[in-house]
Design a protein around this motif. Structure first.
Motif, PDB file in Angstrom:
ATOM      1  N   LEU A  52      77.849 144.536 106.527  1.00  0.00           N
ATOM      2  CA  LEU A  52      76.404 144.514 106.722  1.00  0.00           C
ATOM      3  C   LEU A  52      76.040 144.881 108.157  1.00  0.00           C
ATOM      4  O   LEU A  52      75.083 145.636 108.395  1.00  0.00           O
ATOM      5  CB  LEU A  52      75.851 143.132 106.364  1.00  0.00           C
ATOM      6  N   LYS A  53      76.788 144.376 109.124  1.00  0.00           N
ATOM      7  CA  LYS A  53      76.488 144.673 110.527  1.00  0.00           C
ATOM      8  C   LYS A  53      76.680 146.172 110.824  1.00  0.00           C
ATOM      9  O   LYS A  53      75.872 146.771 111.540  1.00  0.00           O
ATOM     10  CB  LYS A  53      77.381 143.812 111.433  1.00  0.00           C
ATOM     11  N   LYS A  54      77.726 146.760 110.271  1.00  0.00           N
ATOM     12  CA  LYS A  54      77.935 148.195 110.456  1.00  0.00           C
ATOM     13  C   LYS A  54      76.834 149.001 109.772  1.00  0.00           C
ATOM     14  O   LYS A  54      76.376 150.021 110.294  1.00  0.00           O
ATOM     15  CB  LYS A  54      79.305 148.595 109.894  1.00  0.00           C
ATOM     16  N   PHE A  55      76.428 148.533 108.592  1.00  0.00           N
ATOM     17  CA  PHE A  55      75.347 149.181 107.840  1.00  0.00           C
ATOM     18  C   PHE A  55      74.063 149.185 108.657  1.00  0.00           C
ATOM     19  O   PHE A  55      73.374 150.208 108.776  1.00  0.00           O
ATOM     20  CB  PHE A  55      75.144 148.441 106.517  1.00  0.00           C
ATOM     21  N   ILE A  56      73.726 148.042 109.244  1.00  0.00           N
ATOM     22  CA  ILE A  56      72.498 147.922 110.044  1.00  0.00           C
ATOM     23  C   ILE A  56      72.571 148.825 111.273  1.00  0.00           C
ATOM     24  O   ILE A  56      71.604 149.534 111.604  1.00  0.00           O
ATOM     25  CB  ILE A  56      72.270 146.446 110.451  1.00  0.00           C
ATOM     26  N   LYS A  57      73.692 148.819 111.955  1.00  0.00           N
ATOM     27  CA  LYS A  57      73.848 149.668 113.145  1.00  0.00           C
ATOM     28  C   LYS A  57      73.693 151.135 112.791  1.00  0.00           C
ATOM     29  O   LYS A  57      73.000 151.896 113.492  1.00  0.00           O
ATOM     30  CB  LYS A  57      75.219 149.417 113.772  1.00  0.00           C
ATOM     31  N   ASP A  58      74.309 151.549 111.696  1.00  0.00           N
ATOM     32  CA  ASP A  58      74.264 152.940 111.257  1.00  0.00           C
ATOM     33  C   ASP A  58      72.846 153.354 110.867  1.00  0.00           C
ATOM     34  O   ASP A  58      72.330 154.387 111.307  1.00  0.00           O
ATOM     35  CB  ASP A  58      75.217 153.119 110.075  1.00  0.00           C
ATOM     36  N   PHE A  59      72.185 152.525 110.043  1.00  0.00           N
ATOM     37  CA  PHE A  59      70.853 152.880 109.543  1.00  0.00           C
ATOM     38  C   PHE A  59      69.790 152.760 110.632  1.00  0.00           C
ATOM     39  O   PHE A  59      68.745 153.423 110.550  1.00  0.00           O
ATOM     40  CB  PHE A  59      70.493 152.005 108.338  1.00  0.00           C
ATOM     41  N   SER A  60      70.022 151.930 111.627  1.00  0.00           N
ATOM     42  CA  SER A  60      69.059 151.803 112.728  1.00  0.00           C
ATOM     43  C   SER A  60      68.960 153.089 113.536  1.00  0.00           C
ATOM     44  O   SER A  60      67.929 153.384 114.149  1.00  0.00           O
ATOM     45  CB  SER A  60      69.473 150.654 113.663  1.00  0.00           C
TER      46      SER A  60
END
Length: 508
Positions: free
Chosen positions: A241-249
């Protein structure tokens, strides 16, 4: 509704993002979903910009509900129960919209409170998760609001509806594409401030996220892992989830929608939902979250069935949702419940007497229990080769409290409760590890004997005692009445267990 009869029910959930229809067949103590239809209306786009439903939006709702009504009627549904949530609650012209909908398509829409949303989602959660002995929070993220439900030891402790829907947050804070770090930080502080009175603490040990956006995060994760499985329940680690948020941000909308598994209509909504969920994980210290597809509409279906005077098995057996779901699935496929439970009881006696010599332990009994209860559900399709049909039905049923690997093992145990043991041509068996194959054979061997002990389906054998000796295994049966059929079937079924135990097994 008398025993054996069925009726189809239709429920509609009109959310701030999507409109969902679920049609289910209700029979005895179970139900199965026949249709699940979705239309992305994104009503929040209108409500969180101008504050009301424009004529075009109302026309779109009416058009969609007209189509939904035709679909429900084609499935034999006499009534449709429709609810609406945050978008309708906040629309300045809610009354006008409701009247227009009822006049145009004959559907009376009930606008429910946030607390009622939470209660319905709680019903769905208790039907799909083992919550006894746990403290869980269900986070139902919609377009306009988010419902937080605290569950302690399977009981609803409290719930709160907060104005933290992903469409609302996106429009209020993430005004650039991609958003700036300042916008994301401001949104995070806003969410944390709203969450603070909830008192989410480290005593919470399970997080369940529902709503289309978080379900879509789970789908993206499973696509990435090449582990796509059609399951209502999925698990996502916080590290992903943290990687997902960083990527999509850092990505624009057009870049996000190229992500495998992402729904295009959620490209701008998914980031606020993901960030809110991550803040919950941060507060609770939990290492990941479960998603539950169709949380609100599943709860609405269950509530509608309850209003018909029917309680589902899990509602009468809150101590073990896992066990209740086995009974529910058995009822769904018209199993002989009395026979299933008697064979389960006999299997437990055999398991207890043989587990040490067969090196069985831990959750192995739960696998055998599942297979014993569901072994004959394949007869719902056809008696001929029903053990093969049973494998398919178990594998594709939503068993609660079991991992995907355990469900595969249960399906195989039930598959080999009769006829020949595994062969080199049996692909599903051969895909398992050697250790799992060995365990399946041991448990299937016990199940074969338990089934033989009730060959007449009259429950003649009341108890079994097992004595394991160096050169023989003796099973002593206490019975009432004639057990000649059981003795004959035992002689036919004992070959596999003899081979595994490397000594003869006799019945006295």
């Amino acid at each position: 509704m008398s025993s054996g009869e069925s009726v189809n029910v239709a429920v509609v959930d009109i959310g701030s993002n999507s409109l969902r229809l679920q049609i289910s067949e209700v029979k005895d103590k179970s139900y199965k979903i026949l249709d699940d239809y979705k239309e992305m209306l994104r009503l929040g786009d209108s409500i969180y910009t101008v504050g009301y439903f424009t004529p075009e939006v109302i026309n779109r709702i009416v058009e969609t509900l007209t189509g939904v009504k035709k679909l429900a009627e084609s499935r034999g549904c006499k009534n449709i129960r429709a609810i609406a949530t945050a978008a309708f609650r906040e629309a300045d012209n809610m009354g006008e919209a409701l009247i227009r909908i009822e006049d145009a398509c004959g559907i009376k829409v009930e606008v429910i409170s946030g607390e009622e949303e939470a209660r319905l989602t709680y019903l769905a959660a208790t039907a799909n998760f083992e919550l006894a002995g746990r403290k869980a929070v269900v986070v139902d993220i919609g377009g306009g609001s988010t419902e937080y439900t605290i569950i302690t030891d399977g009981k609803l402790e409290r719930s709160e509806s907060l104005p933290l829907g992903c469409n609302r947050l996106m429009r209020e804070f993430l005004k650039k594409d991609p958003p700036t770090s300042g916008q994301i930080l401001e949104m995070k502080e806003h969410i944390k401030s709203a969450q603070a009175p909830l008192g989410l603490g480290r005593d919470i040990n399970m997080v369940i996220c529902t709503g289309g956006s978080m379900n879509n995060v789970a789908v993206v994760k499973h696509f990435k892992d090449k582990a796509v499985r059609d399951s209502n329940v999925k698990y996502v680690e916080r590290s992903f989830l943290k990687k997902f948020i960083k990527d999509f941000s850092q990505k624009s909308y057009n870049q996000r929608i190229k992500t495998e598994g992402l729904e295009e209509n959620r490209g701008d909504l998914i980031l606020p939902a993901a960030i809110q969920s991550d803040l919950v994980l941060n507060e609770t210290g939990v290492s990941g979250f479960y998603t539950l597809s169709g949380g609100l509409r599943s709860g609405l279906t269950i509530d509608t069935i309850n209003k018909m005077g029917i309680e589902l098995p899990f509602q009468n057996n809150t101590e073990s949702i896992r066990y209740a779901r086995l009974l529910e699935i058995g009822n769904k496929f018209d199993f002989d419940e009395a026979s299933a439970l008697h064979v389960q009881s006999l299997a437990k006696m055999l398991y207890d007497g043989l587990k040490e010599s067969m090196d069985l332990q831990g959750r192995d009994w739960l696998l055998l229990e599942g297979a014993a209860i569901l072994r004959d559900v394949g007869k719902h399709i056809a008696y001929s080769k029903h053990h093969k049909h049973t494998y398919y039905l178990i594998k594709h049923s939503e068993l609660v409290g079991y991992s995907a690997k355990e469900i595969e093992m249960i399906a195989n145990i039930a598959r080999y409760h009769r006829k020949s043991p595994p062969k080199s041509s049996h692909e599903d068996f051969n895909l398992m590890t050697t250790a799992d194959q060995t365990k399946v054979l041991k448990l299937a061997a016990i199940l074969r004997i338990a089934i033989a002990m009730d060959r007449s389906h009259k429950g003649q054998i009341k108890s079994l005692e097992v004595k394991v000796k160096p050169d023989v295994v003796i099973i002593s049966a206490k019975s009432k009445g004639d057990i000649s059929m059981e003795i004959r079937d035992f002689e036919l079924k004992k070959e596999l267990i003899n081979k595994i135990l490397k000594r003869p097994v006799i019945l006295t």
